[in-house]
Design a protein around this motif. Structure first.
Motif, mmCIF file in Angstrom:
data_model
loop_
_atom_site.group_PDB
_atom_site.id
_atom_site.type_symbol
_atom_site.label_atom_id
_atom_site.label_comp_id
_atom_site.label_asym_id
_atom_site.label_seq_id
_atom_site.Cartn_x
_atom_site.Cartn_y
_atom_site.Cartn_z
ATOM 1 N N UNK A 150 11.978 1.334 2.253
ATOM 2 C CA UNK A 150 12.269 2.296 1.200
ATOM 3 C C UNK A 150 11.371 2.058 -0.023
ATOM 4 N N UNK A 151 11.265 0.805 -0.449
ATOM 5 C CA UNK A 151 10.442 0.463 -1.604
ATOM 6 C C UNK A 151 8.978 0.778 -1.328
ATOM 7 N N UNK A 152 8.506 0.388 -0.145
ATOM 8 C CA UNK A 152 7.116 0.617 0.219
ATOM 9 C C UNK A 152 6.790 2.108 0.232
ATOM 10 N N UNK A 153 7.646 2.896 0.889
ATOM 11 C CA UNK A 153 7.407 4.333 0.973
ATOM 12 C C UNK A 153 7.415 4.997 -0.389
ATOM 13 N N UNK A 154 8.379 4.627 -1.217
ATOM 14 C CA UNK A 154 8.493 5.219 -2.552
ATOM 15 C C UNK A 154 7.283 4.857 -3.410
ATOM 16 N N UNK A 155 6.825 3.603 -3.346
ATOM 17 C CA UNK A 155 5.683 3.174 -4.143
ATOM 18 C C UNK A 155 4.400 3.876 -3.704
ATOM 19 N N UNK A 156 4.244 4.105 -2.405
ATOM 20 C CA UNK A 156 3.046 4.788 -1.908
ATOM 21 C C UNK A 156 2.974 6.219 -2.427
ATOM 22 N N UNK A 202 -3.420 12.009 0.322
ATOM 23 C CA UNK A 202 -2.824 12.453 1.580
ATOM 24 C C UNK A 202 -2.460 11.264 2.456
ATOM 25 N N UNK A 203 -3.343 10.280 2.500
ATOM 26 C CA UNK A 203 -3.078 9.068 3.284
ATOM 27 C C UNK A 203 -1.871 8.319 2.733
ATOM 28 N N UNK A 261 7.052 -5.183 1.796
ATOM 29 C CA UNK A 261 7.210 -3.778 1.427
ATOM 30 C C UNK A 261 6.629 -3.501 0.054
ATOM 31 N N UNK A 262 6.913 -4.380 -0.904
ATOM 32 C CA UNK A 262 6.392 -4.222 -2.258
ATOM 33 C C UNK A 262 4.864 -4.324 -2.259
ATOM 34 N N UNK A 263 4.334 -5.336 -1.561
ATOM 35 C CA UNK A 263 2.881 -5.510 -1.504
ATOM 36 C C UNK A 263 2.212 -4.331 -0.807
ATOM 37 N N UNK A 264 2.841 -3.842 0.262
ATOM 38 C CA UNK A 264 2.287 -2.697 0.972
ATOM 39 C C UNK A 264 2.258 -1.451 0.104
ATOM 40 N N UNK A 265 3.289 -1.291 -0.717
ATOM 41 C CA UNK A 265 3.334 -0.149 -1.611
ATOM 42 C C UNK A 265 2.253 -0.220 -2.677
ATOM 43 N N UNK A 266 2.111 -1.383 -3.309
ATOM 44 C CA UNK A 266 1.100 -1.544 -4.345
ATOM 45 C C UNK A 266 -0.324 -1.524 -3.777
ATOM 46 N N UNK A 288 -1.581 0.684 -2.053
ATOM 47 C CA UNK A 288 -2.105 2.042 -2.159
ATOM 48 C C UNK A 288 -2.887 2.256 -3.449
ATOM 49 N N UNK A 289 -2.605 1.464 -4.471
ATOM 50 C CA UNK A 289 -3.331 1.632 -5.741
ATOM 51 C C UNK A 289 -4.830 1.378 -5.539
ATOM 52 N N UNK A 290 -5.244 0.212 -5.017
ATOM 53 C CA UNK A 290 -6.675 0.027 -4.756
ATOM 54 C C UNK A 290 -7.177 0.884 -3.594
ATOM 55 N N UNK A 291 -6.307 1.206 -2.640
ATOM 56 C CA UNK A 291 -6.743 1.988 -1.481
ATOM 57 C C UNK A 291 -7.175 3.394 -1.885
ATOM 58 N N UNK A 292 -6.427 4.021 -2.788
ATOM 59 C CA UNK A 292 -6.807 5.358 -3.249
ATOM 60 C C UNK A 292 -8.110 5.277 -4.045
ATOM 61 N N UNK A 293 -8.253 4.220 -4.863
ATOM 62 C CA UNK A 293 -9.507 4.026 -5.599
ATOM 63 C C UNK A 293 -10.671 3.867 -4.629
ATOM 64 N N UNK A 294 -10.437 3.145 -3.527
ATOM 65 C CA UNK A 294 -11.463 2.975 -2.497
ATOM 66 C C UNK A 294 -11.863 4.314 -1.909
ATOM 67 N N UNK A 295 -10.874 5.156 -1.599
ATOM 68 C CA UNK A 295 -11.166 6.460 -1.008
ATOM 69 C C UNK A 295 -11.962 7.330 -1.976
ATOM 70 N N UNK A 296 -11.685 7.218 -3.257
ATOM 71 C CA UNK A 296 -12.452 7.975 -4.241
ATOM 72 C C UNK A 296 -13.885 7.449 -4.318
ATOM 73 N N UNK A 297 -14.027 6.128 -4.314
ATOM 74 C CA UNK A 297 -15.358 5.533 -4.340
ATOM 75 C C UNK A 297 -16.192 5.926 -3.129
#
Length: 272
Positions: free
Chosen positions: A18-24, A129-130, A183-188, A190-199
């Protein structure tokens, strides 16, 4: 036959999903509102990025991965017994298909998008989207966990038999081992992952738009695959989950800021 009686989803595991999904999902929304204030969002590029991700990363990629990782072939059997080969194939396929999807999009449906800021819009759509897809997937695992707890693993295996059943059982067992921390680490993550996708979108945009910059397209494939392959070291036990997340943050940040400084900032605001 694999024993499934000891497979249950703890309250911690369910909370972790739940935490992971919500954070993503929250990460995707946060990026949207922040970027909207920084650049002029191109709605068309945003939507195309959101569509290309599932088409290429979840659809077309599986066509190549099936004989390499899933079907009963020599390569798939070798990959099943070799974690390095398994993650190498997965990483290369991810890099190849996702970056090719970007390149094709910029050369076709987005060929009229000339501003360098359009690459940011595309990257936000792709990475967002990811994030939303993974977030919803994690939340859906809560339902699976409740079914397993109430009716047993066989209730979610849908009649799978033989090797397919063994593989499915191990997958469910892995899901049940989720912790709140992961779950918490997996959610957070996404922060660098989205930046990676933009880069990466900036790189491929430059490759598609600028003369003499075509080499940035294979570079994007390599960098994408390199980041994904790093997970193999965690799976092989070389370092723990927290260390892996730190490494992914550092790599993603390096790719984003490096691309922003040496590629994005050097592009004209409006490419011809």
């Amino acid at each position: 036959m694999t024993n499934t009686e000891n497979i249950t989803f703890s309250n911690e595991a369910l909370a972790g999903y739940w935490v992971s999904g919500a954070l993503m999902i929250l990460a995707a929304l946060t990026y949207f509102f922040i970027i909207r204030k920084k650049v002029k969002l191109n709605v068309k590029a945003l939507i195309v990025g959101a569509v290309v991700f599932p088409v290429f990363a979840l659809g077309l990629k599986n066509i190549l991965q099936y004989p390499l990782l899933i079907a009963d072939t020599p390569v798939a059997r070798a990959a099943a017994d070799n974690i390095w080969l398994l993650y190498f194939i997965g990483a290369v396929c991810a890099g190849l298909f996702e970056e090719t999807g970007r390149f094709i999009a910029f050369k076709t449906v987005l060929k009229d998008c000339k501003s360098r800021e359009d690459s940011v819009s595309y990257g936000l759509g792709h990475g967002g989207s990811e994030a939303v897809y993974l977030g919803l997937h994690n939340i859906s695992l809560i339902a699976m966990g409740l079914i397993v707890n109430n009716s047993g693993v066989d209730a979610v295996l849908k009649g799978a038999e033989g090797a397919a059943r063994e593989s499915a059982v191990e997958q469910v067992r892995g899901y049940a081992e989720q912790t709140l921390l992961s779950g918490v680490l997996g959610g957070f993550e996404r922060i660098p992952s989205i930046a990676l996708q933009i880069g990466l979108s900036m790189l491929v945009f430059a490759a598609a738009r600028q003369k003499g910059k075509g080499w940035l397209y294979p570079l994007a494939i390599f960098l994408h695959a390199l980041v994904d392959f790093t997970i193999a070291f965690y799976k092989a036990g070389y370092f723990g989950l927290a260390v892996m997340e730190i490494i992914l943050v550092v790599m993603s940040a390096a790719i984003f800021f490096g691309t922003y400084k040496f590629v994005y900032k050097k592009m004209d605001r409006n490419e011809v």
